[in-house]
Design a protein around this motif. Sequence first.
Motif, PDB file in Angstrom:
ATOM      1  N   LEU A 164      33.375  41.969  30.048  1.00  0.00           N
ATOM      2  CA  LEU A 164      34.150  42.802  30.958  1.00  0.00           C
ATOM      3  C   LEU A 164      33.966  44.267  30.588  1.00  0.00           C
ATOM      4  CD1 LEU A 164      36.201  42.339  33.328  1.00  0.00           C
ATOM      5  CD2 LEU A 164      38.005  42.659  31.632  1.00  0.00           C
ATOM      6  N   SER A 165      33.678  45.103  31.583  1.00  0.00           N
ATOM      7  CA  SER A 165      33.506  46.535  31.334  1.00  0.00           C
ATOM      8  C   SER A 165      34.856  47.181  31.074  1.00  0.00           C
ATOM      9  CB  SER A 165      32.822  47.199  32.527  1.00  0.00           C
ATOM     10  OG  SER A 165      32.797  48.598  32.375  1.00  0.00           O
ATOM     11  N   GLU A 166      35.033  47.734  29.878  1.00  0.00           N
ATOM     12  CA  GLU A 166      36.303  48.373  29.535  1.00  0.00           C
ATOM     13  C   GLU A 166      36.503  49.659  30.325  1.00  0.00           C
ATOM     14  OE1 GLU A 166      38.626  47.145  27.789  1.00  0.00           O
ATOM     15  OE2 GLU A 166      37.597  45.412  26.928  1.00  0.00           O
ATOM     16  N   GLU A 167      35.429  50.370  30.605  1.00  0.00           N
ATOM     17  CA  GLU A 167      35.538  51.655  31.292  1.00  0.00           C
ATOM     18  C   GLU A 167      35.840  51.498  32.778  1.00  0.00           C
ATOM     19  OE1 GLU A 167      31.934  53.756  30.599  1.00  0.00           O
ATOM     20  OE2 GLU A 167      32.271  53.981  28.424  1.00  0.00           O
ATOM     21  N   LYS A 168      35.187  50.541  33.433  1.00  0.00           N
ATOM     22  CA  LYS A 168      35.321  50.423  34.877  1.00  0.00           C
ATOM     23  C   LYS A 168      36.421  49.465  35.325  1.00  0.00           C
ATOM     24  CE  LYS A 168      30.469  51.573  35.750  1.00  0.00           C
ATOM     25  NZ  LYS A 168      29.203  51.143  36.372  1.00  0.00           N
ATOM     26  N   THR A 169      36.930  48.653  34.412  1.00  0.00           N
ATOM     27  CA  THR A 169      38.019  47.743  34.762  1.00  0.00           C
ATOM     28  C   THR A 169      39.343  48.505  34.700  1.00  0.00           C
ATOM     29  OG1 THR A 169      36.817  45.821  33.920  1.00  0.00           O
ATOM     30  CG2 THR A 169      39.199  45.608  34.146  1.00  0.00           C
ATOM     31  N   ARG A 170      40.058  48.527  35.829  1.00  0.00           N
ATOM     32  CA  ARG A 170      41.287  49.315  35.909  1.00  0.00           C
ATOM     33  C   ARG A 170      42.455  48.463  36.361  1.00  0.00           C
ATOM     34  NH1 ARG A 170      41.747  53.922  39.409  1.00  0.00           N
ATOM     35  NH2 ARG A 170      41.133  52.473  41.054  1.00  0.00           N
ATOM     36  N   VAL A 171      43.627  48.790  35.835  1.00  0.00           N
ATOM     37  CA  VAL A 171      44.883  48.207  36.304  1.00  0.00           C
ATOM     38  C   VAL A 171      45.651  49.317  37.003  1.00  0.00           C
ATOM     39  CG1 VAL A 171      47.060  47.136  35.665  1.00  0.00           C
ATOM     40  CG2 VAL A 171      44.957  46.471  34.482  1.00  0.00           C
ATOM     41  N   VAL A 172      45.912  49.146  38.300  1.00  0.00           N
ATOM     42  CA  VAL A 172      46.557  50.206  39.082  1.00  0.00           C
ATOM     43  C   VAL A 172      47.695  49.630  39.914  1.00  0.00           C
ATOM     44  CG1 VAL A 172      44.456  51.595  39.215  1.00  0.00           C
ATOM     45  CG2 VAL A 172      44.934  49.925  41.004  1.00  0.00           C
ATOM     46  N   HIS A 173      48.649  50.512  40.245  1.00  0.00           N
ATOM     47  CA  HIS A 173      49.714  50.158  41.182  1.00  0.00           C
ATOM     48  C   HIS A 173      49.161  50.251  42.595  1.00  0.00           C
ATOM     49  CE1 HIS A 173      53.592  50.401  43.347  1.00  0.00           C
ATOM     50  NE2 HIS A 173      54.031  49.667  42.326  1.00  0.00           N
ATOM     51  N   HIS A 212      52.986  42.447  52.050  1.00  0.00           N
ATOM     52  CA  HIS A 212      54.430  42.293  52.201  1.00  0.00           C
ATOM     53  C   HIS A 212      55.195  42.989  51.067  1.00  0.00           C
ATOM     54  CE1 HIS A 212      52.608  38.751  54.269  1.00  0.00           C
ATOM     55  NE2 HIS A 212      53.444  39.144  55.223  1.00  0.00           N
ATOM     56  N   SER A 213      56.455  43.259  51.324  1.00  0.00           N
ATOM     57  CA  SER A 213      57.293  43.933  50.328  1.00  0.00           C
ATOM     58  C   SER A 213      57.552  43.054  49.110  1.00  0.00           C
ATOM     59  CB  SER A 213      58.627  44.338  50.954  1.00  0.00           C
ATOM     60  OG  SER A 213      59.300  43.198  51.480  1.00  0.00           O
ATOM     61  N   TYR A 214      57.505  41.733  49.303  1.00  0.00           N
ATOM     62  CA  TYR A 214      57.761  40.817  48.196  1.00  0.00           C
ATOM     63  C   TYR A 214      56.481  40.437  47.447  1.00  0.00           C
ATOM     64  CZ  TYR A 214      56.453  37.680  52.036  1.00  0.00           C
ATOM     65  OH  TYR A 214      55.807  37.100  53.101  1.00  0.00           O
ATOM     66  N   ASP A 215      55.333  40.962  47.849  1.00  0.00           N
ATOM     67  CA  ASP A 215      54.063  40.649  47.191  1.00  0.00           C
ATOM     68  C   ASP A 215      53.927  41.438  45.887  1.00  0.00           C
ATOM     69  OD1 ASP A 215      53.119  38.846  49.064  1.00  0.00           O
ATOM     70  OD2 ASP A 215      52.265  40.401  50.336  1.00  0.00           O
ATOM     71  N   PRO A 216      53.066  40.971  44.962  1.00  0.00           N
ATOM     72  CA  PRO A 216      52.858  41.718  43.710  1.00  0.00           C
ATOM     73  C   PRO A 216      52.362  43.135  43.978  1.00  0.00           C
ATOM     74  CG  PRO A 216      51.192  39.995  43.993  1.00  0.00           C
ATOM     75  CD  PRO A 216      52.235  39.756  45.018  1.00  0.00           C
ATOM     76  N   GLN A 217      52.760  44.063  43.122  1.00  0.00           N
ATOM     77  CA  GLN A 217      52.457  45.474  43.312  1.00  0.00           C
ATOM     78  C   GLN A 217      51.396  46.004  42.352  1.00  0.00           C
ATOM     79  OE1 GLN A 217      54.211  47.341  45.936  1.00  0.00           O
ATOM     80  NE2 GLN A 217      54.464  45.154  46.372  1.00  0.00           N
ATOM     81  N   TRP A 218      50.917  45.158  41.454  1.00  0.00           N
ATOM     82  CA  TRP A 218      49.928  45.596  40.471  1.00  0.00           C
ATOM     83  C   TRP A 218      48.634  44.803  40.646  1.00  0.00           C
ATOM     84  CZ3 TRP A 218      50.453  49.795  37.414  1.00  0.00           C
ATOM     85  CH2 TRP A 218      51.729  50.344  37.297  1.00  0.00           C
ATOM     86  N   THR A 219      47.505  45.486  40.468  1.00  0.00           N
ATOM     87  CA  THR A 219      46.208  44.830  40.624  1.00  0.00           C
ATOM     88  C   THR A 219      45.260  45.224  39.504  1.00  0.00           C
ATOM     89  OG1 THR A 219      45.335  46.628  41.999  1.00  0.00           O
ATOM     90  CG2 THR A 219      46.400  44.781  43.140  1.00  0.00           C
ATOM     91  N   LEU A 220      44.397  44.298  39.134  1.00  0.00           N
ATOM     92  CA  LEU A 220      43.332  44.554  38.172  1.00  0.00           C
ATOM     93  C   LEU A 220      42.014  44.492  38.931  1.00  0.00           C
ATOM     94  CD1 LEU A 220      42.881  43.249  34.586  1.00  0.00           C
ATOM     95  CD2 LEU A 220      41.031  42.917  36.216  1.00  0.00           C
ATOM     96  N   GLU A 221      41.303  45.601  38.952  1.00  0.00           N
ATOM     97  CA  GLU A 221      39.993  45.651  39.592  1.00  0.00           C
ATOM     98  C   GLU A 221      38.933  45.440  38.522  1.00  0.00           C
ATOM     99  OE1 GLU A 221      37.163  48.784  42.073  1.00  0.00           O
ATOM    100  OE2 GLU A 221      39.080  49.436  41.238  1.00  0.00           O
TER     101      GLU A 221
END
Length: 506
Positions: free
Chosen positions: A303-312, A177-186
């Motif tokens: 937590l893996s610093e290299e493989k953990t990503r924060v993306v839009h 949805h448009s009102y849902d959060p737009q950022w994710t941490l994988e």
Amino acid sequence: MGRSQQSCAPSNLPFSDWSRIPWDEFEMRVQKLQRRIAKAVRERKFGKARALQNILTRSLAARALAVRRVTTNKGARTPGVDRVKWSTAKQKMKALKKLKKRRTYHALPLRRIYIPKKNGKLRPLGIPTMLDRAMQALYLLALLPVAEEEAYPHSYGFRPYRSVADAIEQCFILLSHSYDPQWTLEGDIVGCFDNIDHDWLLRNVFMDRKMLGKWLKSGFIDGRSLYPTLAGTPQGGIVSPTAANIALSGLGPFLESRFPKSFRVHTVIYADDFVVTGASKEILEREVRHAIKLFLRERGLELSEEKTRVVHISEGFDFLGQDVRKYGKKLLITPAWKNVQALLDKVRDIVKKGRAKTQEWLIETLNPILRGWANFHRLICAKATYQWVDHILFRILWRWAKRRHPNKGARWVKKRYFHRIGGQDWTFSSGGTLKHCLYKTASTPIRRHVKIKGHANPFHSDWDSYFAGRKSTAKIRRELETRFGGTLGKQSVRGKQPALEESRAS
């Protein structure tokens, strides 16, 4: 006389042969005990729950189900360090008696083997003995109702009635949805199964600690050398996935209790893979990432610093073989590019090895792989990917066919290997029949998956009708798709059900 005495079953068993075991009755007995264990945990009567676990693990019904599990799965033909396999009915009957001897039981070391990973590296795997596998399967029957009662609603890996499709659908619910959060941490954990702290597991996994300790400290044999296991759960052990789930399922409640609702922190977990949403990049980068590190550190994990990503969400992320991305206001979940490339690389390797093989061999080898891959992605927006994959497959197979006959023209090669079947030309087929043709991934119907309810519990009688309904709907949909073809939604299933019943009757 002596011969007949040797061939008969142990005298304390109420049946004389493995084929005479009343499986339906045994399953009902175990399920009844499992529900009593779940109820005791729900009411916080932990002493009663432990007593019921002891009754279950000592019951003949549970022992029989444990032996059946380890002798009917794919690993039944792979022995442990003792090289023993339970392949005959007589061996299975003897195994029932062995599972009763708890005081003299000692877990043997795992047999270490290596299987190739997608990146070309080798992944270590431990193979327990048949007795160790059966003992773990037995105690897992007692552990599962406890694990389900305490599980995080949005943890989906290695749990009954839950799947990758449920985890992906939860991502869609959280981000569409448009009102849902737009950022994710994988998130990515460094060697999750290899590094979980033994002391933490012994304190927090609700089962016989002595038995769990024997499995955790059993060690492994690599070549002719014995190595100790100082941390981690044995990969290949039956209890290991559930133990790892218990260690990681607390991540969701931990984060949600630590941050206010305005931060919009939500978690989706599948085994050691997880995704966390957030209201902003800063919240995820600074506060949530730090909180995850604290949570994992207590369990001996990192937590893996290299493989953990924060993306839009507009950039998208790969999760469980799928690409989750928003295009403008529309969220689309498609097969991940790495996953598609892995399939095509596997196909190329098979075709390369099959240069001198027959067309029939190639079709029989490729079809299960293509059908399995397509069915895995059939619940998302995969139609365009299917068509592209089929196009690349055609090019690979055309080169294979041309290479076999360098002195023949394209028309001759086409007539020899590709035929018109079901109105579709250029179908890779031996003999020109539908029965012996290459499976086209684009023929796989796309259907929407109905996610399981987060708090649904198979060990709670209040959810019996819910799970029965899910089983019935899934069965009806499969039959309708077979008989009527196409993709069927919920309304289609209801509309065509009378026609199906009439067809069955006739």
